[in-house]
Motif scaffolding. Structure first.
Motif, mmCIF file in Angstrom:
data_model
loop_
_atom_site.group_PDB
_atom_site.id
_atom_site.type_symbol
_atom_site.label_atom_id
_atom_site.label_comp_id
_atom_site.label_asym_id
_atom_site.label_seq_id
_atom_site.Cartn_x
_atom_site.Cartn_y
_atom_site.Cartn_z
ATOM 1 N N ALA A 1 0.849 -1.188 0.000
ATOM 2 C CA ALA A 1 0.000 0.000 0.000
ATOM 3 C C ALA A 1 0.883 1.236 0.000
ATOM 4 C CB ALA A 1 -0.920 0.006 1.217
ATOM 5 N N MET A 2 0.360 2.340 -0.577
ATOM 6 C CA MET A 2 1.136 3.580 -0.651
ATOM 7 C C MET A 2 0.384 4.704 0.048
ATOM 8 S SD MET A 2 2.850 5.485 -3.945
ATOM 9 C CE MET A 2 1.302 5.904 -4.752
ATOM 10 N N ALA A 3 1.073 5.361 0.996
ATOM 11 C CA ALA A 3 0.496 6.484 1.721
ATOM 12 C C ALA A 3 0.591 7.754 0.883
ATOM 13 C CB ALA A 3 1.219 6.666 3.049
ATOM 14 N N THR A 4 -0.138 8.781 1.292
ATOM 15 C CA THR A 4 -0.141 10.035 0.541
ATOM 16 C C THR A 4 1.050 10.920 0.871
ATOM 17 O OG1 THR A 4 -1.541 11.003 2.268
ATOM 18 C CG2 THR A 4 -2.653 10.031 0.362
ATOM 19 N N ALA A 5 1.777 10.608 1.958
ATOM 20 C CA ALA A 5 2.955 11.382 2.361
ATOM 21 C C ALA A 5 3.914 10.443 3.080
ATOM 22 C CB ALA A 5 2.545 12.533 3.277
ATOM 23 N N PRO A 6 5.184 10.824 3.195
ATOM 24 C CA PRO A 6 6.123 9.963 3.926
ATOM 25 C C PRO A 6 5.605 9.619 5.314
ATOM 26 C CG PRO A 6 7.326 11.689 2.791
ATOM 27 C CD PRO A 6 5.860 12.015 2.626
ATOM 28 N N ILE A 7 5.777 8.363 5.693
ATOM 29 C CA ILE A 7 5.294 7.874 6.983
ATOM 30 C C ILE A 7 6.396 8.076 8.016
ATOM 31 C CG2 ILE A 7 4.401 5.880 8.227
ATOM 32 C CD1 ILE A 7 3.489 4.755 5.522
ATOM 33 N N LEU A 8 6.181 9.003 8.937
ATOM 34 C CA LEU A 8 7.181 9.304 9.957
ATOM 35 C C LEU A 8 6.907 8.575 11.256
ATOM 36 C CD1 LEU A 8 7.624 13.142 9.359
ATOM 37 C CD2 LEU A 8 8.842 11.233 8.301
ATOM 38 N N THR A 9 5.655 8.303 11.533
ATOM 39 C CA THR A 9 5.273 7.536 12.724
ATOM 40 C C THR A 9 4.611 6.248 12.250
ATOM 41 O OG1 THR A 9 4.921 9.553 14.012
ATOM 42 C CG2 THR A 9 3.937 7.518 14.858
ATOM 43 N N ILE A 10 5.241 5.127 12.554
ATOM 44 C CA ILE A 10 4.760 3.836 12.060
ATOM 45 C C ILE A 10 3.644 3.336 12.974
ATOM 46 C CG2 ILE A 10 5.417 1.531 11.330
ATOM 47 C CD1 ILE A 10 6.935 3.720 9.886
ATOM 48 N N PRO A 11 2.448 3.093 12.433
ATOM 49 C CA PRO A 11 1.374 2.555 13.272
ATOM 50 C C PRO A 11 1.590 1.081 13.587
ATOM 51 C CG PRO A 11 0.625 2.748 11.015
ATOM 52 C CD PRO A 11 2.007 3.333 11.054
ATOM 53 N N GLY A 12 0.674 0.509 14.344
ATOM 54 C CA GLY A 12 0.818 -0.888 14.724
ATOM 55 C C GLY A 12 1.703 -1.029 15.949
ATOM 56 N N ARG A 13 2.008 -2.254 16.297
ATOM 57 C CA ARG A 13 2.802 -2.542 17.485
ATOM 58 C C ARG A 13 4.057 -3.300 17.102
ATOM 59 N NH1 ARG A 13 -0.188 -5.132 22.561
ATOM 60 N NH2 ARG A 13 -0.890 -2.962 22.692
ATOM 61 N N ALA A 14 5.176 -2.862 17.648
ATOM 62 C CA ALA A 14 6.424 -3.596 17.438
ATOM 63 C C ALA A 14 6.399 -4.879 18.262
ATOM 64 C CB ALA A 14 7.613 -2.734 17.847
ATOM 65 N N ARG A 15 7.245 -5.822 17.894
ATOM 66 C CA ARG A 15 7.420 -6.974 18.757
ATOM 67 C C ARG A 15 8.211 -6.515 19.978
ATOM 68 N NH1 ARG A 15 11.166 -12.429 18.065
ATOM 69 N NH2 ARG A 15 10.068 -13.686 19.639
ATOM 70 N N GLY A 16 7.590 -6.596 21.131
ATOM 71 C CA GLY A 16 8.278 -6.156 22.330
ATOM 72 C C GLY A 16 9.467 -7.039 22.653
ATOM 73 N N ILE A 17 10.392 -6.466 23.377
ATOM 74 C CA ILE A 17 11.608 -7.210 23.723
ATOM 75 C C ILE A 17 12.008 -6.912 25.160
ATOM 76 C CG2 ILE A 17 13.088 -5.374 22.797
ATOM 77 C CD1 ILE A 17 15.092 -7.604 22.013
ATOM 78 N N VAL A 18 12.468 -7.932 25.846
ATOM 79 C CA VAL A 18 13.074 -7.772 27.165
ATOM 80 C C VAL A 18 14.561 -8.036 27.036
ATOM 81 C CG1 VAL A 18 13.229 -8.650 29.520
ATOM 82 C CG2 VAL A 18 10.988 -8.410 28.441
ATOM 83 N N HIS A 19 15.346 -6.998 27.250
ATOM 84 C CA HIS A 19 16.799 -7.157 27.336
ATOM 85 C C HIS A 19 17.127 -7.462 28.793
ATOM 86 C CE1 HIS A 19 17.351 -5.318 23.358
ATOM 87 N NE2 HIS A 19 16.495 -4.400 23.740
ATOM 88 N N VAL A 20 17.616 -8.641 29.072
ATOM 89 C CA VAL A 20 18.018 -8.975 30.436
ATOM 90 C C VAL A 20 19.484 -8.568 30.549
ATOM 91 C CG1 VAL A 20 17.936 -10.708 32.245
ATOM 92 C CG2 VAL A 20 16.457 -10.939 30.260
ATOM 93 N N VAL A 21 19.710 -7.428 31.189
ATOM 94 C CA VAL A 21 21.013 -6.753 31.131
ATOM 95 C C VAL A 21 21.815 -7.021 32.395
ATOM 96 C CG1 VAL A 21 22.184 -4.541 30.906
ATOM 97 C CG2 VAL A 21 20.040 -4.948 29.677
ATOM 98 N N GLY A 22 22.990 -7.572 32.229
ATOM 99 C CA GLY A 22 23.940 -7.704 33.328
ATOM 100 C C GLY A 22 24.857 -6.503 33.356
ATOM 101 N N LEU A 23 24.801 -5.721 34.443
ATOM 102 C CA LEU A 23 25.607 -4.499 34.523
ATOM 103 C C LEU A 23 27.076 -4.767 34.816
ATOM 104 C CD1 LEU A 23 23.327 -2.145 36.658
ATOM 105 C CD2 LEU A 23 23.657 -2.114 34.180
ATOM 106 N N GLY A 24 27.387 -5.983 35.303
ATOM 107 C CA GLY A 24 28.729 -6.208 35.810
ATOM 108 C C GLY A 24 28.796 -5.753 37.264
#
Length: 595
Positions: free
Chosen positions: A328-351
């Motif tokens: 599909a083609m929008a009428t103007a550049p899409i700057l804000t993407i609708p829908g939902r991203a796949r969420g992610i959990v970064h399990v971060v070890g700080l050291g």
């Protein structure tokens, strides 16, 4: 986004650095001899080179020559160079040295405005026209940058400028409407593939959304081939793609994420309800698909949902063996993407706690995350990376509450950092994250980022205690019966391992450490080195090496790690008064054989 760096060489630049830190959401880097920064460095030249090669934006509160000499050996490609700006200590001048069209000019203007100073912009096209041909507005991509220089030169020499297309990549540019007989420089805005020329610069607007559907576990190569073929057959440029979209049931489908990664665009997912609203606009509705997933067409509906209510379906559903594709083609550049991203959990070890011992991958995940979840002390240890992240602080304990909260945030499509000390996989949150997902399946992504664990830090600070076989044992019986712990301590003692004891004591657990040492006493000589390491990586850090026979459990608290050597471990006093402990690997036998 990773914060820009305010490089300070001396204390006299700190007042301005602290003001700019707030205005620019930056971090201050100071030499080790200057207090008050977020990050310290040993040698400015080496540190600048490292920052530049990492792509960090650099604002040096120093003479321009210092920055030039430090960075010059690392110059390779002007198209990928990060912004480098020299700022006078009084803020009177801000000079963009590199990356003018990659944000340096704009950053210099912001600094000058904040300091009531002057931005020394020297880029010819920006000085003359107020814009640069290789720096279009958000949502546009220059397809033929190799033609930018001759086009700019022609404009500077008086050539006329025309716009061919519906929207301009340069809103402030004075360009006439293009006509077939136009003689000058053309700004051609199109979703179609076009090579351009020295007189025709092609700008692709990000107006296209590709919707995908596929069978579960479809081969990523099939979807990538289908996507490329659909674009090619319809003469469309991949540079005009704004996103790859699908139904939320496919949020964890590897093939769809592979297509998004292939085209360097985000993947977004829509609920059945959202896709159902696109049913009247579908060109190829299917009763079979409706029965399977609840909506009569995934690819077409996802493309239209992603491109917006005014979009047109320019490529109808196209099939491969196990996938479908539509655009599909929008009428103007899409700057804000609708829908939902796949969420992610970064399990971060700080050291251990100090930024110097934190993995770059951990810092990057912390910086990019929208939300931080963790014990309050751990969040404080990452404060040098903090910008706009939403904090979710938890008290000590309640580990499962933290994990579930992080997972629930990720289910909303958020980028979450679940913060742990040490290594995330060693007596920390990583195992619990997978345990919860195993019990309650979720389509979120999980990224475990290792860190330097306490036993590694303690061994390094004391010398080289884990130079041979070793093990780690937690003495906490909150989750593990003491009988099981006792068996493990006995086995490790008999196996002659170097043993690191985690959770040796707490306010409620007072005698486990004594009982463990009572077991070890039958297997370790009195001179066995014992490392007592407290508050590793923090200002109050203490690391001591003592004899097994001299160990006093009252010297240990909940922030202490105790490491007991094997029967082969040794310690010795050095000339500077410190004691080093190590465990030989066995090279003495090789030396004896050689003799």
């Amino acid at each position: 986004m990773v914060k820009p760096v305010l490089l300070v060489l001396g204390a006299s630049a700190l007042p301005l650095a602290n003001k700019l830190k707030q205005a620019l959401d930056a971090e201050i880097h100071t030499p080790s001899c200057v207090a008050g920064g977020d990050i310290t460095y040993a040698k400015a030249t080496a540190h600048l080179g490292q920052l530049f090669t990492q792509g960090r934006s650099i604002i040096g509160l120093c003479a321009a020559g210092i920055l030039i000499r430090a960075i010059a050996p690392h110059l390779k490609d002007k198209h990928s160079e990060p912004p480098v700006i020299a700022v006078a200590e009084d803020g009177s001048s801000a000079v963009p040295l590199l990356g003018g069209h990659h944000g340096a000019n704009d950053l210099a203007r912001r600094i000058a405005e904040f300091c009531n100073g002057h931005a020394a912009i020297t880029t010819a096209s920006e000085v003359r026209f107020g814009f640069a041909l290789d720096d279009p507005a958000a949502g546009f991509t220059l397809a033929n940058p190799q033609h930018m220089k001759p086009a700019t030169a022609a404009l500077l020499n008086g050539a006329a400028l025309a716009l061919r297309g519906a929207a301009s990549p340069f809103p402030t540019a004075k360009a006439q409407a293009w006509e077939p007989d136009f003689d000058g420089i053309i700004l051609h805005v199109t979703e179609r593939q076009s090579e351009g020329s020295a007189t025709e610069l092609v700008y692709h607007p990000r107006t296209l959304v590709m919707g995908l559907g596929c069978e579960r576990h479809a081969d990523p190569s099939e979807l990538i081939a289908l996507a490329e073929q659909v674009l090619s057959d319809n003469g469309l440029s991949p540079a005009s793609l704004a996103a790859i979209t699908s139904i939320d049931l496919k949020a964890d489908e590897t093939a769809i994420h592979a297509v998004a990664a292939h085209f360097h665009v985000p993947a977004r997912f829509f609920t059945v309800e959202a896709l159902s609203r696109e049913t009247p606009r579908l060109k190829n509705p299917s009763d079979i698909v409706a029965k399977e997933v609840g909506v009569p067409g995934v690819a077409e509906a996802a493309a239209l949902a992603g491109a917006g209510p005014e979009a047109d379906l320019i490529v109808e559903k196209t099939r491969s063996t196990r996938a479908t594709c539509a655009i599909a083609m929008a009428t103007a550049p899409i700057l804000t993407i609708p829908g939902r991203a796949r969420g992610i959990v970064h399990v971060v070890g700080l050291g251990p706690g100090t930024p110097d011992w934190r993995a770059p991958a951990a810092t990057a995940a912390l910086a990019s995350a929208s939300d931080w979840v963790g014990y309050g002390l751990y969040l404080d240890l990452a404060a040098d990376v903090k910008s706009m992240q939403q904090e979710h602080r938890f008290p000590l304990g309640g580990e499962e509450d933290r994990v579930r909260h992080a997972i629930n945030l990720a289910k909303e499509g958020k980028d979450v950092a679940l913060i742990c000390s040490g290594d995330a996989g060693i007596y920390a949150m990583a195992a619990l994250v997978y345990e919860v997902i195993d019990l309650e399946p979720s389509r979120i992504a999980v990224n475990v980022i290792p860190g330097i664990s306490a036993f590694q830090a303690a061994a390094a600070k004391a010398g080289a205690m884990i130079g041979h076989d070793f093990c780690c044992i937690s003495l906490s019986d909150l989750l593990t019966p003491w009988e099981a712990i006792e068996k493990r301590v006995t086995a490790a003692a008999q196996g002659d391992f170097v043993i690191s004891f985690y959770n040796p004591r707490s306010l409620k657990r007072r005698d486990q450490l004594e009982r463990a040492f009572a077991i070890l006493a039958h297997h370790r000589p009195p001179d066995t080195p014992v490392v007592i390491a407290s508050n590793l990586g923090r200002p109050e850090e203490q690391v001591r090496v003592i004899r097994f026979a001299d160990f006093n459990p009252d010297d240990v608290d909940m922030l202490t790690l105790v490491m007991v050597g094997s029967s082969q471990s040794k310690s010795f006093a050095r000339g500077d008064g410190t004691t080093a402990a190590y465990t030989p690997r066995g090279y003495a036998k090789k030396r004896e054989a050689a003799e």
